[in-house]
Design a protein around this motif. Structure first.
Motif, PDB file in Angstrom:
ATOM      1  N   MET A   1      21.250  -3.260  54.803  1.00  0.00           N
ATOM      2  CA  MET A   1      22.101  -2.105  54.533  1.00  0.00           C
ATOM      3  C   MET A   1      21.831  -1.636  53.098  1.00  0.00           C
ATOM      4  SD  MET A   1      26.241  -1.765  54.815  1.00  0.00           S
ATOM      5  CE  MET A   1      26.209  -1.740  56.592  1.00  0.00           C
ATOM      6  N   PRO A   2      21.643  -0.319  52.889  1.00  0.00           N
ATOM      7  CA  PRO A   2      21.380   0.160  51.534  1.00  0.00           C
ATOM      8  C   PRO A   2      22.584  -0.043  50.630  1.00  0.00           C
ATOM      9  CG  PRO A   2      21.696   1.997  53.042  1.00  0.00           C
ATOM     10  CD  PRO A   2      21.674   0.752  53.875  1.00  0.00           C
ATOM     11  N   GLN A   3      22.314  -0.185  49.349  1.00  0.00           N
ATOM     12  CA  GLN A   3      23.376  -0.345  48.367  1.00  0.00           C
ATOM     13  C   GLN A   3      23.643   0.999  47.702  1.00  0.00           C
ATOM     14  OE1 GLN A   3      25.219  -3.196  47.789  1.00  0.00           O
ATOM     15  NE2 GLN A   3      24.112  -3.817  49.637  1.00  0.00           N
ATOM     16  N   ALA A   4      24.931   1.339  47.546  1.00  0.00           N
ATOM     17  CA  ALA A   4      25.287   2.579  46.866  1.00  0.00           C
ATOM     18  C   ALA A   4      25.110   2.405  45.366  1.00  0.00           C
ATOM     19  CB  ALA A   4      26.734   2.957  47.182  1.00  0.00           C
ATOM     20  N   ALA A   5      24.677   3.449  44.707  1.00  0.00           N
ATOM     21  CA  ALA A   5      24.623   3.452  43.254  1.00  0.00           C
ATOM     22  C   ALA A   5      26.043   3.633  42.730  1.00  0.00           C
ATOM     23  CB  ALA A   5      23.718   4.574  42.772  1.00  0.00           C
ATOM     24  N   SER A   6      26.219   3.507  41.428  1.00  0.00           N
ATOM     25  CA  SER A   6      27.549   3.686  40.859  1.00  0.00           C
ATOM     26  C   SER A   6      28.041   5.111  41.113  1.00  0.00           C
ATOM     27  CB  SER A   6      27.534   3.393  39.365  1.00  0.00           C
ATOM     28  OG  SER A   6      26.611   4.234  38.712  1.00  0.00           O
ATOM     29  N   ARG A   7      29.333   5.243  41.180  1.00  0.00           N
ATOM     30  CA  ARG A   7      29.951   6.538  41.455  1.00  0.00           C
ATOM     31  C   ARG A   7      29.742   7.464  40.248  1.00  0.00           C
ATOM     32  NH1 ARG A   7      36.049   7.071  43.789  1.00  0.00           N
ATOM     33  NH2 ARG A   7      36.265   9.322  43.685  1.00  0.00           N
ATOM     34  N   PRO A   8      29.196   8.668  40.465  1.00  0.00           N
ATOM     35  CA  PRO A   8      28.966   9.572  39.329  1.00  0.00           C
ATOM     36  C   PRO A   8      30.275  10.049  38.709  1.00  0.00           C
ATOM     37  CG  PRO A   8      27.761  10.291  41.292  1.00  0.00           C
ATOM     38  CD  PRO A   8      28.706   9.219  41.721  1.00  0.00           C
ATOM     39  N   ASP A   9      30.211  10.393  37.442  1.00  0.00           N
ATOM     40  CA  ASP A   9      31.360  10.962  36.755  1.00  0.00           C
ATOM     41  C   ASP A   9      31.729  12.290  37.415  1.00  0.00           C
ATOM     42  OD1 ASP A   9      32.200  13.034  34.375  1.00  0.00           O
ATOM     43  OD2 ASP A   9      33.080  11.035  34.094  1.00  0.00           O
ATOM     44  N   ALA A  10      33.022  12.492  37.659  1.00  0.00           N
ATOM     45  CA  ALA A  10      33.472  13.667  38.411  1.00  0.00           C
ATOM     46  C   ALA A  10      33.173  14.974  37.700  1.00  0.00           C
ATOM     47  CB  ALA A  10      34.975  13.564  38.683  1.00  0.00           C
ATOM     48  N   THR A  11      33.066  14.970  36.389  1.00  0.00           N
ATOM     49  CA  THR A  11      32.817  16.200  35.643  1.00  0.00           C
ATOM     50  C   THR A  11      31.341  16.439  35.378  1.00  0.00           C
ATOM     51  OG1 THR A  11      34.961  15.957  34.563  1.00  0.00           O
ATOM     52  CG2 THR A  11      33.412  17.479  33.554  1.00  0.00           C
ATOM     53  N   THR A  12      30.653  15.397  34.920  1.00  0.00           N
ATOM     54  CA  THR A  12      29.245  15.581  34.537  1.00  0.00           C
ATOM     55  C   THR A  12      28.271  15.304  35.668  1.00  0.00           C
ATOM     56  OG1 THR A  12      28.964  13.292  33.810  1.00  0.00           O
ATOM     57  CG2 THR A  12      29.824  14.880  32.185  1.00  0.00           C
ATOM     58  N   GLY A  13      28.692  14.495  36.653  1.00  0.00           N
ATOM     59  CA  GLY A  13      27.786  14.122  37.741  1.00  0.00           C
ATOM     60  C   GLY A  13      26.810  13.031  37.352  1.00  0.00           C
ATOM     61  N   SER A  14      26.984  12.433  36.191  1.00  0.00           N
ATOM     62  CA  SER A  14      26.084  11.372  35.728  1.00  0.00           C
ATOM     63  C   SER A  14      26.730  10.007  35.928  1.00  0.00           C
ATOM     64  CB  SER A  14      25.769  11.569  34.248  1.00  0.00           C
ATOM     65  OG  SER A  14      25.082  12.779  34.069  1.00  0.00           O
ATOM     66  N   PRO A  15      25.931   9.002  36.217  1.00  0.00           N
ATOM     67  CA  PRO A  15      24.505   9.073  36.528  1.00  0.00           C
ATOM     68  C   PRO A  15      24.287   9.604  37.951  1.00  0.00           C
ATOM     69  CG  PRO A  15      25.253   6.823  36.795  1.00  0.00           C
ATOM     70  CD  PRO A  15      26.437   7.613  36.291  1.00  0.00           C
ATOM     71  N   ARG A  16      23.235  10.392  38.123  1.00  0.00           N
ATOM     72  CA  ARG A  16      22.921  10.910  39.451  1.00  0.00           C
ATOM     73  C   ARG A  16      22.476   9.777  40.357  1.00  0.00           C
ATOM     74  NH1 ARG A  16      22.479  16.371  41.001  1.00  0.00           N
ATOM     75  NH2 ARG A  16      23.710  17.557  39.539  1.00  0.00           N
ATOM     76  N   PRO A  17      22.859   9.831  41.641  1.00  0.00           N
ATOM     77  CA  PRO A  17      22.444   8.784  42.581  1.00  0.00           C
ATOM     78  C   PRO A  17      20.935   8.805  42.807  1.00  0.00           C
ATOM     79  CG  PRO A  17      24.002  10.319  43.603  1.00  0.00           C
ATOM     80  CD  PRO A  17      23.714  10.831  42.242  1.00  0.00           C
ATOM     81  N   PRO A  18      20.383   7.675  43.268  1.00  0.00           N
ATOM     82  CA  PRO A  18      18.945   7.647  43.569  1.00  0.00           C
ATOM     83  C   PRO A  18      18.633   8.497  44.794  1.00  0.00           C
ATOM     84  CG  PRO A  18      19.999   5.622  44.283  1.00  0.00           C
ATOM     85  CD  PRO A  18      21.041   6.403  43.546  1.00  0.00           C
ATOM     86  N   ARG A  19      17.350   8.728  45.043  1.00  0.00           N
ATOM     87  CA  ARG A  19      16.907   9.513  46.183  1.00  0.00           C
ATOM     88  C   ARG A  19      17.363   8.879  47.494  1.00  0.00           C
ATOM     89  NH1 ARG A  19      16.476  14.374  45.210  1.00  0.00           N
ATOM     90  NH2 ARG A  19      14.657  15.162  44.161  1.00  0.00           N
ATOM     91  N   ALA A  20      17.987   9.689  48.322  1.00  0.00           N
ATOM     92  CA  ALA A  20      18.426   9.242  49.640  1.00  0.00           C
ATOM     93  C   ALA A  20      17.282   9.433  50.630  1.00  0.00           C
ATOM     94  CB  ALA A  20      19.635  10.060  50.081  1.00  0.00           C
ATOM     95  N   PRO A  21      17.230   8.599  51.666  1.00  0.00           N
ATOM     96  CA  PRO A  21      16.187   8.806  52.681  1.00  0.00           C
ATOM     97  C   PRO A  21      16.419  10.118  53.426  1.00  0.00           C
ATOM     98  CG  PRO A  21      17.744   7.111  53.381  1.00  0.00           C
ATOM     99  CD  PRO A  21      18.102   7.469  51.980  1.00  0.00           C
ATOM    100  N   VAL A  22      15.338  10.826  53.680  1.00  0.00           N
ATOM    101  CA  VAL A  22      15.426  12.076  54.436  1.00  0.00           C
ATOM    102  C   VAL A  22      15.137  11.753  55.891  1.00  0.00           C
ATOM    103  CG1 VAL A  22      14.439  14.356  54.781  1.00  0.00           C
ATOM    104  CG2 VAL A  22      14.784  13.498  52.475  1.00  0.00           C
ATOM    105  N   VAL A  23      16.035  12.163  56.742  1.00  0.00           N
ATOM    106  CA  VAL A  23      15.961  11.801  58.144  1.00  0.00           C
ATOM    107  C   VAL A  23      15.105  12.779  58.930  1.00  0.00           C
ATOM    108  CG1 VAL A  23      17.333  11.364  60.208  1.00  0.00           C
ATOM    109  CG2 VAL A  23      18.235  10.754  57.971  1.00  0.00           C
TER     110      VAL A  23
END
Length: 199
Positions: A1-23
Motif C-alpha cells: 500500500m502506498p504511503q501518504a506524504a505529509s499533509r500540505p499546509d492549507a495556505t501555502t500548499g507546501s510541501p507538495r505531495p510526490p507524483r501520484a500514479p497515473v491510471v
C-alpha cells in the motif's frame, strides 16, 4: 500500500505531495487562461485554490467532431449509404451543430487546495477526512468515475481520466485519498483499490 506524504499546509500548499500514479492514458491540454476557465473557487473558510483544470476549447471541438463522424458513419452503414453526403441540410442542421454543442457544454472544471477538492461551487470534499472512495465504470470501456465522500457528507464525483489531466492537482487529491485509506477513516471498493493502486 502506498504511503501518504505529509499533509500540505492549507495556505501555502507546501510541501507538495510526490507524483501520484497515473491510471489512465496520456495527458490532454487543458484551458491555460484562468480568466477564460470555469472552475470552482475555494469553498468558504478554506485555503486558496492551488490547482485547477478545465478541458480546453480545442478538445471540446475535437470531441464534437469525433461524435459527428461516428453518427455519420452509423447513418451511412445503417440506411442511407453515401447519397446523404450531398444533402446540405443534414450537414447544416444535424452534424455541424454537434462540435458547437460540445464546445459550450464542457464541464465547469474542478479545483483543489491543499486539503480540499471541488467539482462545482456547491460540491467539495475534505481530502484528509474521506470516509468512502469509490471507482465505478458505468459506461464501460475506460469511462472510470471517481467518487469521494467525506465525514461531513461532502461529495465529489469526477471522471478519473479528467482529474488526472493536471498532474499537480491529481497529486493533491491522491495524497488525501491515500492518507484517508491508510488511516482507516475511508473504505475503498475493489475497483478503487485496483485502479488507484491502493493495495
Amino acid at each position: 500500500m502506498p504511503q501518504a506524504a505529509s499533509r500540505p499546509d492549507a495556505t501555502t500548499g507546501s510541501p507538495r505531495p510526490p507524483r501520484a500514479p497515473v491510471v489512465l492514458g496520456a495527458q490532454q491540454p487543458g484551458e491555460r487562461d484562468p480568466a477564460r476557465a470555469r472552475f470552482p473557487p475555494a469553498p468558504p473558510g478554506e485555503g486558496p485554490v492551488l490547482e485547477w483544470f478545465q478541458e480546453s476549447s480545442s478538445n471540446g471541438i475535437k470531441s464534437g467532431i469525433f461524435v459527428a463522424f461516428l453518427i455519420a458513419a452509423f447513418l451511412s452503414l445503417k440506411d442511407w449509404g453515401f447519397d446523404w453526403i450531398t444533402t446540405w441540410g443534414l450537414w447544416a442542421f444535424v452534424l455541424a451543430p454537434i462540435p458547437v454543442f460540445y464546445l459550450y457544454s464542457r464541464s465547469g472544471g474542478f479545483s483543489a487546495g491543499a486539503d480540499w477538492f471541488a467539482t462545482s461551487r456547491r460540491r467539495h470534499v475534505q481530502l484528509y477526512e474521506l470516509t468512502k472512495v469509490t471507482v465505478t465504470n458505468p459506461a464501460g470501456v475506460d469511462a472510470w468515475v471517481l467518487e469521494l465522500t467525506d465525514r461531513s457528507g461532502g461529495f465529489a464525483g469526477v471522471k478519473l481520466r479528467e482529474v488526472q489531466q493536471n498532474r499537480a492537482l491529481w497529486d493533491l487529491v491522491y495524497n488525501g485519498i491515500v492518507h484517508s485509506v491508510n488511516t482507516g477513516t475511508a473504505t475503498a471498493n475493489e475497483l478503487a483499490l485496483d485502479k488507484l493502486q491502493l493495495r
